[in-house]
Write a protein that holds these residues in place. Structure first.
Motif, PDB file in Angstrom:
ATOM      1  N   CYS B 123       0.832  -1.216   0.000  1.00  0.00           N
ATOM      2  CA  CYS B 123       0.000   0.000   0.000  1.00  0.00           C
ATOM      3  C   CYS B 123       0.857   1.253   0.000  1.00  0.00           C
ATOM      4  O   CYS B 123       0.342   2.363  -0.140  1.00  0.00           O
ATOM      5  CB  CYS B 123      -0.917   0.031   1.216  1.00  0.00           C
ATOM      6  N   ARG B 159     -12.161  -3.291  -4.413  1.00  0.00           N
ATOM      7  CA  ARG B 159     -11.893  -4.033  -5.622  1.00  0.00           C
ATOM      8  C   ARG B 159     -11.771  -3.032  -6.763  1.00  0.00           C
ATOM      9  O   ARG B 159     -10.791  -2.998  -7.483  1.00  0.00           O
ATOM     10  CB  ARG B 159     -13.012  -5.046  -5.890  1.00  0.00           C
ATOM     11  N   ILE B 160     -12.781  -2.197  -6.871  1.00  0.00           N
ATOM     12  CA  ILE B 160     -12.781  -1.123  -7.855  1.00  0.00           C
ATOM     13  C   ILE B 160     -13.009   0.178  -7.121  1.00  0.00           C
ATOM     14  O   ILE B 160     -13.982   0.311  -6.381  1.00  0.00           O
ATOM     15  CB  ILE B 160     -13.900  -1.343  -8.899  1.00  0.00           C
ATOM     16  N   ALA B 190      -6.374   1.884  -1.898  1.00  0.00           N
ATOM     17  CA  ALA B 190      -5.766   0.747  -2.597  1.00  0.00           C
ATOM     18  C   ALA B 190      -6.847  -0.048  -3.299  1.00  0.00           C
ATOM     19  O   ALA B 190      -7.860  -0.402  -2.688  1.00  0.00           O
ATOM     20  CB  ALA B 190      -5.019  -0.146  -1.609  1.00  0.00           C
ATOM     21  N   ALA B 191      -6.653  -0.316  -4.580  1.00  0.00           N
ATOM     22  CA  ALA B 191      -7.679  -1.028  -5.340  1.00  0.00           C
ATOM     23  C   ALA B 191      -7.053  -1.775  -6.501  1.00  0.00           C
ATOM     24  O   ALA B 191      -5.945  -1.472  -6.933  1.00  0.00           O
ATOM     25  CB  ALA B 191      -8.734  -0.056  -5.852  1.00  0.00           C
ATOM     26  N   GLN B 192      -7.827  -2.763  -7.003  1.00  0.00           N
ATOM     27  CA  GLN B 192      -7.359  -3.505  -8.178  1.00  0.00           C
ATOM     28  C   GLN B 192      -7.486  -2.649  -9.428  1.00  0.00           C
ATOM     29  O   GLN B 192      -6.735  -2.797 -10.374  1.00  0.00           O
ATOM     30  CB  GLN B 192      -8.178  -4.794  -8.339  1.00  0.00           C
ATOM     31  N   SER B 193      -8.476  -1.759  -9.416  1.00  0.00           N
ATOM     32  CA  SER B 193      -8.607  -0.843 -10.559  1.00  0.00           C
ATOM     33  C   SER B 193      -9.269   0.448 -10.103  1.00  0.00           C
ATOM     34  O   SER B 193      -9.995   0.470  -9.107  1.00  0.00           O
ATOM     35  CB  SER B 193      -9.394  -1.490 -11.695  1.00  0.00           C
ATOM     36  N   PHE B 194      -8.985   1.509 -10.831  1.00  0.00           N
ATOM     37  CA  PHE B 194      -9.478   2.843 -10.479  1.00  0.00           C
ATOM     38  C   PHE B 194     -10.292   3.447 -11.608  1.00  0.00           C
ATOM     39  O   PHE B 194      -9.870   3.423 -12.763  1.00  0.00           O
ATOM     40  CB  PHE B 194      -8.292   3.777 -10.196  1.00  0.00           C
ATOM     41  N   ARG B 199      -9.663   8.795  -9.428  1.00  0.00           N
ATOM     42  CA  ARG B 199      -8.260   9.170  -9.348  1.00  0.00           C
ATOM     43  C   ARG B 199      -8.118  10.694  -9.269  1.00  0.00           C
ATOM     44  O   ARG B 199      -7.351  11.216  -8.451  1.00  0.00           O
ATOM     45  CB  ARG B 199      -7.512   8.652 -10.582  1.00  0.00           C
ATOM     46  N   CYS B 209      -3.340   7.018  -4.528  1.00  0.00           N
ATOM     47  CA  CYS B 209      -3.974   5.859  -5.150  1.00  0.00           C
ATOM     48  C   CYS B 209      -2.915   4.793  -5.412  1.00  0.00           C
ATOM     49  O   CYS B 209      -1.891   5.076  -6.021  1.00  0.00           O
ATOM     50  CB  CYS B 209      -4.626   6.254  -6.469  1.00  0.00           C
ATOM     51  N   GLU B 211      -2.472   0.960  -6.993  1.00  0.00           N
ATOM     52  CA  GLU B 211      -3.071  -0.146  -7.710  1.00  0.00           C
ATOM     53  C   GLU B 211      -2.411  -1.439  -7.247  1.00  0.00           C
ATOM     54  O   GLU B 211      -1.196  -1.557  -7.275  1.00  0.00           O
ATOM     55  CB  GLU B 211      -2.876   0.050  -9.229  1.00  0.00           C
ATOM     56  N   ASP B 213      -2.428  -5.885  -7.198  1.00  0.00           N
ATOM     57  CA  ASP B 213      -2.701  -7.027  -8.078  1.00  0.00           C
ATOM     58  C   ASP B 213      -2.823  -8.275  -7.223  1.00  0.00           C
ATOM     59  O   ASP B 213      -1.911  -8.642  -6.493  1.00  0.00           O
ATOM     60  CB  ASP B 213      -1.537  -7.158  -9.076  1.00  0.00           C
TER      61      ASP B 213
END
Lengths: 230, 230
Positions: B123, B159-160, B190-194, B199, B209, B211, B213
């Motif tokens: 993170c 997650r998103i 913290a996320a898998q996608s933004f 953002r 932010c 990202e 995995d």
DNA sequence: CACTACATGTCGACT
DNA sequence: AGTCGACGTGTAGTG
């Protein structure tokens, strides 16, 4: 529509991965490629499903294995159903989708917005509509108006106003006010009902709350005001 | 589970009002009182439905009218189905719900949180975990950490990541910073996608932010960093 | 029974 | 194809 009642297990792999142990369930396969696995409880949600467009493969007769694939963005969604025992497998011809007239809804936010666009004065004394769906780079403001003093007023419309609704109009106002033209833009939250906490937060941020009534807006009932205003 | 294939129309009255014109459809009545009306297309969603607890009344044999009622807060939800013609009406005993072992999911937000709790450095450089689910009076912060300079860092995991996610961590930070101890607490999303707008909003509020995995976190793949760090 | 946050959310509209 | 916001969101967890 095909309805299969079967003892089955399922594996889904896509946005996440799931494993469904074997049990008796209903498998619904729609004409358009939709597939839903429902248990005999659990309400609204299927245990597993895939929305169209899908590719469905079946192995065996009676079916022993059904694989549903879907092209989802970069990768692929996959639902594999293993049928241990088929108790029933019937297909009903339910006619063309055109014969199935759609569901008509009444009382959604869009209606409220239409009605308020026609009668912006319900959002505040002397308001005149400048534009519906006023674009900003973080989304459209439902109604952009000017008041009697020609000041800008941004109106956010909700069926039910929550703390989140206040956050939303706050974001719009923040954004709008970075433009000197809108530096003194006011905010109005119009809704059929307000959560108490939403009202409190709105007040603390200087956002007006206006309770509107669908029946009144439709003229089915006249508000007291009109009795004197006309 | 009872499966009725019938030419039917329906009227719903509750949170809003809907009218469903007559057509051939599937009516699913579950053991627990759930009722769903599905067309032969349209994917996941039933046209009309009612979740338990419900009271279901039937008139006629074969059924000519089914009325479903539900006590919803102050008022009452009501779904009335008029059956013009019943093509099929079968009931399947699908056993007790206990026999139906639940759906096991993998890859939901909770998993992401577990993995990041074990590897907080993902993170942000030098982050050390102090506590998961750090309680505040407006809800728990996913991860509370300290960085290399011993400054507090609040991490929100998604997650998103959406605008809503930014609002959420903003609320937490606002709250935390009222305490002098956390006056300089930083925020990390913290996320898998933004989503792009998330953002932008995060940046404008000084929230980092990051990202992440899932595969990397699980060690299935090693990040480039590790190749040099070890 | 309230409020909060997650969801394979789904779905439609628009870019 | 991607993004955004509404939804009868549904659903679970908590106080």
């Amino acid at each position: 529509m095909r309805l299969i009642v079967a003892k089955c297990s399922a594996i889904y792999s896509g946005r996440l991965d799931t494993v469904l142990p074997e049990a008796l369930r209903l498998i619904m396969v729609k004409e358009d490629g939709s597939i839903l696995i429902h248990a005999d409880s659990g309400g609204y949600k299927p245990l597993n499903w895939m929305t169209p467009p899908t590719v469905i493969e079946q192995e065996g007769e009676p079916p022993q294995r059904i694989v549903v694939r879907k092209h989802a963005g970069r990768s692929e969604d996959r639902l594999e159903i293993i049928l241990a025992e088929v108790l029933s497998d019937v297909t009903h011809d339910m006619g063309s989708p055109e014969e199935d007239a759609g569901l008509a809804k009444d009382g959604v936010e869009a209606h409220l917005q239409e009605l308020l666009a026609e009668r912006p004065q319900h959002c505040g004394d002397g308001l005149r509509l400048v534009r519906r769906e006023w674009p900003t780079d973080i989304g459209p403001v439902d109604l952009m108006c000017r008041d009697a003093e020609d000041e800008w007023v941004a109106v956010e419309i909700k069926r039910i106003a929550t703390i989140e609704s206040v956050e939303q109009i706050t974001r719009y106002l923040e954004r709008l006010r970075t433009d000197p033209q809108f530096a003194s833009c006011r905010g109005v939250l119009a809704a059929q009902s307000f959560k108490p906490q939403a009202r409190v937060l709105a007040q603390s941020r200087g956002i007006d709350c206006v309770e509107v009534d669908l029946a009144v807006l439709r003229g089915e009932r006249e508000p007291e005001l009109r009795l004197f205003a006309t």
